[in-house]
Enzyme design. Structure first.
Site, PDB file in Angstrom:
ATOM      1  N   CYS A 288       5.004  -4.559  15.738  1.00 13.92           N
ATOM      2  CA  CYS A 288       4.688  -4.212  14.348  1.00 13.92           C
ATOM      3  C   CYS A 288       4.060  -5.391  13.633  1.00 13.92           C
ATOM      4  O   CYS A 288       4.613  -6.492  13.623  1.00 13.92           O
ATOM      5  CB  CYS A 288       5.965  -3.784  13.625  1.00 13.92           C
TER       6      CYS A 288
ATOM      7  N   CYS B 137      10.018  -6.811  14.650  1.00 11.49           N
ATOM      8  CA  CYS B 137       9.705  -5.964  15.808  1.00 11.49           C
ATOM      9  C   CYS B 137       8.380  -6.430  16.419  1.00 11.49           C
ATOM     10  O   CYS B 137       7.413  -6.663  15.689  1.00 11.49           O
ATOM     11  CB  CYS B 137       9.626  -4.503  15.394  1.00 11.49           C
TER      12      CYS B 137
ATOM     13  N   GLU C 194       0.838  -1.178   0.000  1.00 12.16           N
ATOM     14  CA  GLU C 194       0.000   0.000   0.000  1.00 12.16           C
ATOM     15  C   GLU C 194       0.884   1.242   0.000  1.00 12.16           C
ATOM     16  O   GLU C 194       1.963   1.252   0.552  1.00 12.16           O
ATOM     17  CB  GLU C 194      -0.882  -0.004   1.254  1.00 12.16           C
TER      18      GLU C 194
ATOM     19  N   CYS D 122     -13.634   1.044   4.034  1.00 10.47           N
ATOM     20  CA  CYS D 122     -13.432  -0.238   3.379  1.00 10.47           C
ATOM     21  C   CYS D 122     -14.017  -1.363   4.212  1.00 10.47           C
ATOM     22  O   CYS D 122     -13.580  -2.506   4.151  1.00 10.47           O
ATOM     23  CB  CYS D 122     -11.963  -0.478   3.058  1.00 10.47           C
TER      24      CYS D 122
ATOM     25  N   CYS E 100       3.928   8.133   1.448  1.00 12.53           N
ATOM     26  CA  CYS E 100       4.551   7.095   2.275  1.00 12.53           C
ATOM     27  C   CYS E 100       4.756   5.855   1.407  1.00 12.53           C
ATOM     28  O   CYS E 100       3.797   5.283   0.886  1.00 12.53           O
ATOM     29  CB  CYS E 100       3.654   6.795   3.464  1.00 12.53           C
TER      30      CYS E 100
ATOM     31  N   CYS F 150       8.450  -7.766   5.874  1.00 17.33           N
ATOM     32  CA  CYS F 150       9.670  -7.142   6.385  1.00 17.33           C
ATOM     33  C   CYS F 150      10.654  -8.216   6.804  1.00 17.33           C
ATOM     34  O   CYS F 150      10.270  -9.273   7.295  1.00 17.33           O
ATOM     35  CB  CYS F 150       9.358  -6.244   7.582  1.00 17.33           C
TER      36      CYS F 150
HETATM   37  N1  SAH Z   1      11.153  -0.582   8.872  1.00 21.30           N
HETATM   38  C1  SAH Z   1      11.331   0.817   9.029  1.00 21.30           C
HETATM   39  C2  SAH Z   1      10.298   1.651   8.297  1.00 21.30           C
HETATM   40  C3  SAH Z   1       8.892   1.148   8.284  1.00 21.30           C
HETATM   41  S1  SAH Z   1       8.094   1.140   9.832  1.00 21.30           S
HETATM   42  C4  SAH Z   1      11.376   1.170  10.500  1.00 21.30           C
HETATM   43  O1  SAH Z   1      11.102   0.301  11.329  1.00 21.30           O
HETATM   44  O2  SAH Z   1      11.728   2.294  10.815  1.00 21.30           O
HETATM   45  C5  SAH Z   1       7.735   2.866  10.061  1.00 21.30           C
HETATM   46  C6  SAH Z   1       7.495   3.231  11.520  1.00 21.30           C
HETATM   47  O3  SAH Z   1       6.260   2.696  12.015  1.00 21.30           O
HETATM   48  C7  SAH Z   1       8.578   2.760  12.460  1.00 21.30           C
HETATM   49  O4  SAH Z   1       8.948   3.791  13.343  1.00 21.30           O
HETATM   50  C8  SAH Z   1       7.868   1.658  13.192  1.00 21.30           C
HETATM   51  O5  SAH Z   1       8.479   1.386  14.403  1.00 21.30           O
HETATM   52  C9  SAH Z   1       6.465   2.204  13.303  1.00 21.30           C
HETATM   53  N2  SAH Z   1       5.436   1.209  13.620  1.00 21.30           N
HETATM   54  C10 SAH Z   1       5.401  -0.077  13.255  1.00 21.30           C
HETATM   55  N3  SAH Z   1       4.296  -0.689  13.739  1.00 21.30           N
HETATM   56  C11 SAH Z   1       3.612   0.235  14.432  1.00 21.30           C
HETATM   57  C12 SAH Z   1       2.397   0.216  15.153  1.00 21.30           C
HETATM   58  N4  SAH Z   1       1.658  -0.887  15.257  1.00 21.30           N
HETATM   59  N5  SAH Z   1       1.987   1.368  15.734  1.00 21.30           N
HETATM   60  C13 SAH Z   1       2.719   2.495  15.605  1.00 21.30           C
HETATM   61  N6  SAH Z   1       3.874   2.570  14.931  1.00 21.30           N
HETATM   62  C14 SAH Z   1       4.326   1.458  14.365  1.00 21.30           C
HETATM   63 FE1  SF4 Z   2      10.055  -4.109   9.913  1.00 17.10          FE
HETATM   64 FE2  SF4 Z   2      10.329  -3.479  12.469  1.00 17.10          FE
HETATM   65 FE3  SF4 Z   2       9.962  -1.538  10.638  1.00 17.10          FE
HETATM   66 FE4  SF4 Z   2       7.984  -3.262  11.264  1.00 17.10          FE
HETATM   67  S1  SF4 Z   2       8.914  -1.719  12.599  1.00 17.10           S
HETATM   68  S2  SF4 Z   2       8.558  -2.588   9.244  1.00 17.10           S
HETATM   69  S3  SF4 Z   2       9.124  -5.174  11.641  1.00 17.10           S
HETATM   70  S4  SF4 Z   2      11.720  -2.941  10.831  1.00 17.10           S
END
Ligand code: SAH
Ligand code: SF4
Length: 405
Positions: free
Chosen positions: A149, A146, A122, A380, A135, A142
């Site tokens: 996430c 994390c 997306e 949606c 974005c 990924c």
């Molecule tokens: N992988 C990269 C970029 C994509 S994630 C990164 O981790 O930085 C983009 C941002 O969204 C990151 O700061 C991540 O920690 C945050 N993020 C991921 N899941 C989330 C969630 N469920 N709620 C809020 N922020 C989240």
């Molecule tokens: Fe990947 Fe972590 Fe970023 Fe989520 S927050 S997209 S798992 S690096």
């Protein structure tokens, strides 16, 4: 368990590869690759440079989708090019527009095995009166895991190609009429300047620094002054802390950096961002201090997701501002966006305010993001209150909408 075994869990191997279509798209081609493509169709070497200039302008400056309309290119060459190449972008399978002008596009990308489930990412556009931020995703799924996430739980991982990354920008500009002579959408907020898309954030799906070459090649095309022309100062790459590639990002891309910090102690960060076991906080902050080009005018953004009773104490807030001392920094507090099976909750609003007050008092301006475009997530079929019903993709969209300034 040994540290080695633990770090084994940190990264997933991409499970699928990209299989190029028989007739590749020139979207995502660098100048050198375009020159090769031209030689392939018989253009003499002496002419290649000039022809590349023409193609570059038609493709990346004007946004043409067919070779046939390239009036400065001879008929024969146009025919030869369209026999071997296309100007295809990722396929848009759904578009949603929020009342506030936020848009999201669901893009379909080819899977490894033809006929099997294609890959989807997306891409989200968030407009403002003065700017429009896109974005962009770097991977399907990924590489990392994390714990807060949802993308991290996805099994399928495929690196996007440079073409698929640039393609997201092309699609957005197509849909916004954001090419010279284009027609802007009548509905929703559109920035007042010449361009609809003024900023790019690599904050969609995936870890951009685990797909370094494709992300670098794509961003260099996006920033090229004779093409898409989005300044490097307006491109932000967000990483969970792939330390060896941070320096490279500064040196080889030169974009703005955002770091997903989320914790002030290694013990907690090891859990939230398992990559921390490989690159702990001290080495991460050291890489930030040394980020090429970092200055008060070019600050690093530190992202901090607010998790109730996990990382949201006042002590944490104080430790956060203390540890960032000396690094030209901005702080983004992100309300946690919950998902089914996630073991965390979003901090209470009161706690977020108290936390942000400490950050604010330390001299950082307006650190909390307000959600945008929530109505299109509801539209949606998923009620905005029932966030647990959102798909991984939609979660990325919601996240994007809360994170952009
Ligand atoms: N992988 C990269 C970029 C994509 S994630 C990164 O981790 O930085 C983009 C941002 O969204 C990151 O700061 C991540 O920690 C945050 N993020 C991921 N899941 C989330 C969630 N469920 N709620 C809020 N922020 C989240
Ligand atoms: Fe990947 Fe972590 Fe970023 Fe989520 S927050 S997209 S798992 S690096």
């Amino acid at each position: 368990m040994t540290l080695q075994l633990e770090t084994d869990f940190v990264e997933k191997t991409p499970l699928e590869r990209y299989v190029a279509p028989e007739k590749p798209s020139l979207i995502g081609f660098s100048r050198a690759q375009m020159a090769d493509a031209l030689s392939e169709v018989g253009v003499p070497v002496a002419q290649c440079k000039m022809r590349v200039q023409q193609l570059w302008n038609w493709i990346y400056f004007r946004g043409l989708t067919e070779f046939d309309t390239m009036t400065s290119v001879s008929k024969d060459l146009r025919a030869a090019l369209s026999e071997r190449f296309t100007l295809a972008r990722p396929e848009v399978v759904a578009e949603q527009v929020s009342v506030d002008g936020t848009r999201k596009w669901l893009l379909r990308l080819p899977g490894e095995t033809q006929g099997e489930r294609p890959h989807e990412v997306e891409c989200v556009y968030i407009p403002d009166t003065e700017r429009g931020t896109l974005c962009v995703s770097s991977q399907v799924g990924c590489t990392l895991t994390c714990t807060f996430c949802h993308t991290g739980t996805q099994r399928l991982v495929r690196n996007l190609t440079a073409g698929e990354i640039v393609g997201q920008v092309m699609v957005a500009r197509d849909r916004m009429g954001d090419w010279p002579g284009g027609t802007r959408p009548a509905k929703g907020v559109v920035p007042s300047g010449e361009r609809c898309i003024t900023n790019i954030v690599m904050m969609g799906m995936g870890e951009p620094l685990y797909n370094f070459e494709a992300v670098r090649d794509a961003l260099l095309i996006v920033a090229d002054g004779e093409g898409l022309s989005i300044s490097k100062r307006r491109i932000t790459l967000s990483t969970s802390g792939v330390v060896p590639n941070i320096e490279r990002a500064g040196a080889e891309i030169g974009c703005m950096l955002a770091v997903s910090l989320h914790a002030v102690r290694d013990e907690l960060r090891n859990e939230l961002v398992p990559l921390n076991r490989k690159y702990p906080i001290s080495t991460l902050l050291e890489a930030c201090r040394n980020y090429p080009g970092v200055s008060n005018a070019k600050r690093i953004t530190f992202e901090y997701v607010m998790l109730k009773d996990v990382n949201d104490s006042i002590e944490d807030a104080k430790a956060l501002v203390r540890m960032l001392k000396g690094i030209p920094a901005k702080i983004n507090l992100i309300p946690f966006n919950p998902w089914p099976g996630s073991k965390y909750e979003c901090s209470d609003w009161e706690q977020i305010e108290k936390f942000s007050q400490v950050v604010f008092d330390a001299g950082y301006a307006s650190p909390v993001r307000t959600p945008r475009g929530r109505d299109i997530l509801a539209a949606c079929g998923q009620l905005k209150s029932a966030t647990e019903r959102l798909s991984a993709r939609e979660r990325v969209a919601l996240r994007a909408m809360t994170m952009v300034e």
